[in-house]
Design an enzyme around this catalytic site. Structure first.
Site, short mmCIF file in Angstrom:
data_model
loop_
_atom_site.label_atom_id
_atom_site.label_comp_id
_atom_site.label_asym_id
_atom_site.label_seq_id
_atom_site.Cartn_x
_atom_site.Cartn_y
_atom_site.Cartn_z
N TYR A 290 1.35 13.01 -10.60
CA TYR A 290 1.37 14.47 -10.37
C TYR A 290 1.90 15.21 -11.60
CZ TYR A 290 3.42 18.97 -9.06
OH TYR A 290 3.80 20.28 -9.06
N THR B 195 5.35 23.40 -13.44
CA THR B 195 6.53 22.86 -12.75
C THR B 195 7.54 22.30 -13.75
OG1 THR B 195 7.22 20.98 -11.37
CG2 THR B 195 5.12 20.75 -12.46
N ASP B 196 8.80 22.26 -13.32
CA ASP B 196 9.83 21.66 -14.18
C ASP B 196 9.62 20.15 -14.33
OD1 ASP B 196 10.57 20.86 -11.62
OD2 ASP B 196 12.64 21.59 -11.75
N GLU B 197 8.78 19.56 -13.44
CA GLU B 197 8.58 18.11 -13.51
C GLU B 197 7.90 17.67 -14.80
OE1 GLU B 197 7.37 15.96 -10.11
OE2 GLU B 197 8.37 17.31 -8.72
N LYS C 25 0.03 17.87 -14.25
CA LYS C 25 0.48 19.25 -14.51
C LYS C 25 0.77 19.45 -16.00
CE LYS C 25 1.25 22.09 -11.82
NZ LYS C 25 0.35 23.15 -11.22
P1 NAD Z 1 0.64 23.50 -1.76
O1 NAD Z 1 0.23 22.06 -1.77
O2 NAD Z 1 1.44 24.04 -0.62
O3 NAD Z 1 -0.67 24.42 -1.88
C1 NAD Z 1 -1.72 24.13 -2.74
C2 NAD Z 1 -2.90 25.02 -2.37
O4 NAD Z 1 -3.95 24.76 -3.33
C3 NAD Z 1 -3.47 24.76 -0.98
O5 NAD Z 1 -3.75 25.98 -0.33
C4 NAD Z 1 -4.76 24.00 -1.27
O6 NAD Z 1 -5.77 24.19 -0.28
C5 NAD Z 1 -5.17 24.60 -2.61
N1 NAD Z 1 -6.04 23.70 -3.39
C6 NAD Z 1 -5.84 22.38 -3.65
N2 NAD Z 1 -6.86 21.89 -4.37
C7 NAD Z 1 -7.71 22.94 -4.59
C8 NAD Z 1 -8.94 23.08 -5.29
N3 NAD Z 1 -9.51 22.02 -5.90
N4 NAD Z 1 -9.53 24.28 -5.33
C9 NAD Z 1 -8.97 25.35 -4.71
N5 NAD Z 1 -7.82 25.28 -4.01
C10 NAD Z 1 -7.19 24.09 -3.97
O7 NAD Z 1 1.37 23.73 -3.15
P2 NAD Z 1 2.63 24.66 -3.50
O8 NAD Z 1 3.87 23.92 -3.22
O9 NAD Z 1 2.40 26.01 -2.95
O10 NAD Z 1 2.47 24.70 -5.10
C11 NAD Z 1 1.65 25.68 -5.71
C12 NAD Z 1 1.70 25.49 -7.22
O11 NAD Z 1 3.04 25.62 -7.67
C13 NAD Z 1 1.23 24.12 -7.69
O12 NAD Z 1 0.48 24.29 -8.86
C14 NAD Z 1 2.51 23.35 -7.96
O13 NAD Z 1 2.30 22.40 -8.98
C15 NAD Z 1 3.42 24.47 -8.41
N6 NAD Z 1 4.85 24.29 -8.17
C16 NAD Z 1 5.31 23.98 -6.93
C17 NAD Z 1 6.70 23.89 -6.70
C18 NAD Z 1 7.24 23.57 -5.34
O14 NAD Z 1 8.45 23.38 -5.20
N7 NAD Z 1 6.45 23.54 -4.29
C19 NAD Z 1 7.58 24.11 -7.75
C20 NAD Z 1 7.08 24.42 -9.03
C21 NAD Z 1 5.71 24.51 -9.20
O1 DAU Z 2 10.40 20.48 -9.12
C1 DAU Z 2 9.21 21.09 -8.73
C2 DAU Z 2 8.43 20.17 -7.82
O2 DAU Z 2 9.13 20.11 -6.59
C3 DAU Z 2 7.00 20.65 -7.62
O3 DAU Z 2 6.31 20.58 -8.84
C4 DAU Z 2 6.28 19.77 -6.58
O4 DAU Z 2 4.98 20.29 -6.31
C5 DAU Z 2 7.10 19.79 -5.31
O5 DAU Z 2 6.50 18.96 -4.32
C6 DAU Z 2 8.53 19.33 -5.58
O6 DAU Z 2 8.56 17.92 -5.97
P1 DAU Z 2 9.70 16.91 -5.45
O7 DAU Z 2 9.17 15.54 -5.55
O8 DAU Z 2 11.01 17.22 -6.06
O9 DAU Z 2 9.77 17.43 -3.91
P2 DAU Z 2 9.82 16.63 -2.51
O10 DAU Z 2 10.07 17.65 -1.46
O11 DAU Z 2 8.66 15.72 -2.33
O12 DAU Z 2 11.11 15.73 -2.68
C7 DAU Z 2 12.38 16.31 -3.00
C8 DAU Z 2 13.38 15.18 -3.13
O13 DAU Z 2 13.59 14.58 -1.83
C9 DAU Z 2 12.91 14.05 -4.03
O14 DAU Z 2 14.02 13.54 -4.75
C10 DAU Z 2 12.39 12.99 -3.07
C11 DAU Z 2 13.26 13.19 -1.83
N1 DAU Z 2 12.62 12.91 -0.53
C12 DAU Z 2 11.43 13.49 -0.26
C13 DAU Z 2 10.80 13.25 0.94
C14 DAU Z 2 9.46 13.88 1.25
C15 DAU Z 2 13.26 12.10 0.38
O15 DAU Z 2 14.37 11.59 0.15
N2 DAU Z 2 12.64 11.87 1.58
C16 DAU Z 2 11.43 12.39 1.89
O16 DAU Z 2 10.90 12.11 3.01
#
Ligand code: NAD
Ligand code: DAU
Length: 339
Positions: A153, A125-127, A157
């Site tokens: 988190y 992730t970019d985080e 990562k």
């Molecule tokens: P998500 O939370 O929707 O899904 C995570 C999945 O992993 C779920 O199906 C869960 O059951 C499974 N899981 C969790 N713990 C596990 C374990 N111990 N063993 C096997 N399976 C397990 O997450 P997402 O948003 O789809 O993110 C997927 C990946 O992409 C993550 O690694 C996250 O860090 C990365 N990522 C997410 C975003 C985003 O915006 N959502 C952006 C950049 C990177």
């Molecule tokens: O940048 C990549 C990341 O993006 C991934 O690595 C993470 O897995 C993914 O969850 C996401 O992280 P963020 O923290 O950016 O996403 P989130 O949707 O939780 O929040 C987006 C922004 O919105 C953040 O600045 C917090 C704000 N927010 C979030 C929630 C849930 C609110 O203001 N209100 C809310 O209720």
């Protein structure tokens, strides 16, 4: 070609499985997922009967189960999406983040070392870069920036990324890492900003914006992320990190207002609530490397992607209503009840 996709019952992993089975009908795709609160088997229903798809319920930290699956499937490629992914949950309780995101990654790579694979891909992730100041629009995350994390988190990562690069240098494991910005699209779990706002707005509930809503995220349609990973596992260079993002920076408050507009709901639903601890200000990816080396460019414009996403949530109410009617209620009360 056999690919093990971990975390494939979650948001991005499921979209990746759909993409791969469509783009490469001859590939075998094996999904390994623990089905935590964020994993949903019903999400994979559209491919359940595909003869080239197999689902295995297992924890990536369970060495015995992981090694058994490698023995059975002899995979060529591993794409690791499995993670605890929600920043707010990591602030409440970091431990499971360390276990799954760090130890789980090591278990998968140990299996790769033992059985041999062509590629281990880590979905990061970019985080891991921390955040950028709001008053420096000229600054972007590049792959060479130091890791500088803010939350449990992002720290978990970043730790995993370091392990992945260490396994490459020490054991010669053929790895790649992608660091993507915020994704949005179908099957996004309703605890995250965009689906939470859609679900709340449709139920005429308050739309909780953290702090002053000026934090900036760089949004990418999930299919574009999946296509980037597809390119990296096929053509990316071993040992390399690729940033993925489409120069689509938006303030949270503008996203929430847009959701109101798309759904025809009043902005009076917006409620400013206590800020997230350690809240990152701005994320912004420089995707020059993946564009120059692999020719990747995002295909979906935000204006179209958000419309498609809102439509999907309107047409798939059963999917998210089932989620928010269960244990999620307790989570919501705990996180937002006295915020
Ligand atoms: P998500 O939370 O929707 O899904 C995570 C999945 O992993 C779920 O199906 C869960 O059951 C499974 N899981 C969790 N713990 C596990 C374990 N111990 N063993 C096997 N399976 C397990 O997450 P997402 O948003 O789809 O993110 C997927 C990946 O992409 C993550 O690694 C996250 O860090 C990365 N990522 C997410 C975003 C985003 O915006 N959502 C952006 C950049 C990177
Ligand atoms: O940048 C990549 C990341 O993006 C991934 O690595 C993470 O897995 C993914 O969850 C996401 O992280 P963020 O923290 O950016 O996403 P989130 O949707 O939780 O929040 C987006 C922004 O919105 C953040 O600045 C917090 C704000 N927010 C979030 C929630 C849930 C609110 O203001 N209100 C809310 O209720």
């Amino acid at each position: 070609m056999t690919i093990i996709v971990t975390g494939g019952a979650g948001f991005i992993g499921s979209n990746f499985i759909f993409h791969m089975l469509k783009a490469y009908p001859e590939y075998r795709i094996v999904c390994l997922d623990k089905l935590t609160y964020a994993g949903n088997l019903s999400t994979l229903a559209p491919v359940a009967d595909n003869k080239n798809f197999r689902f295995v319920k297992a924890d990536i930290c369970d060495r015995t189960a992981v090694f058994k699956l490698f023995e059975e499937e002899k995979p060529d490629v591993i794409v690791n999406f499995a993670a605890e992914s929600h920043v707010d949950r990591s602030i409440e309780d970091p431990e499971i983040f360390l276990r799954t995101n760090i130890l789980g990654t090591a278990v998968l790579m140990d299996a790769c070392r033992k059985y041999g694979i062509k590629r281990y891909h880590q979905v990061s992730t970019d985080e891991v870069y921390g955040d950028l100041p709001l008053d420096r629009p000229d600054m972007f995350f590049t792959e060479t920036m130091p890791l500088h994390t803010s939350s449990p988190y992002s720290s978990s990562k970043a730790s995993a990324d370091l392990l992945v690069l260490a396994y490459h240098r020490t054991y010669g494991l053929p790895v790649t890492i992608s660091r993507c910005s915020n994704n949005y699209g179908p099957y996004h779990f309703p605890e995250k900003l965009i689906p939470l706002m859609i679900a709340n707005a449709l139920n005429d509930k308050p739309l909780p914006v953290y702090g002053n809503g000026e934090n900036v995220r760089d949004w990418l349609y999930v299919e574009d992320h999946c296509k980037a990973i597809d390119l990296i596992i096929h053509k990316g260079r071993e040992g390399e990190v690729y940033n993925v993002g489409g120069h689509n920076e938006m303030r949270n408050i503008d996203i929430v207002k847009l959701v109101c507009k798309e759904l025809g709901k009043p902005e009076s639903l917006i409620t400013y609530v206590a800020d997230r601890k350690g809240h990152d200000m701005r994320y912004a990816i420089d995707p020059t490397k993946i564009h120059n080396e692999l020719g990747w460019l995002p295909e979906t414009k935000f204006a179209d992607g958000i419309k498609k996403t809102v439509k999907w949530y309107l047409e798939n109410r059963a999917w998210w209503e089932t989620i928010i009617s269960g244990e999620y209620q307790n989570y919501y009360e705990k996180m937002y009840g006295s915020r």
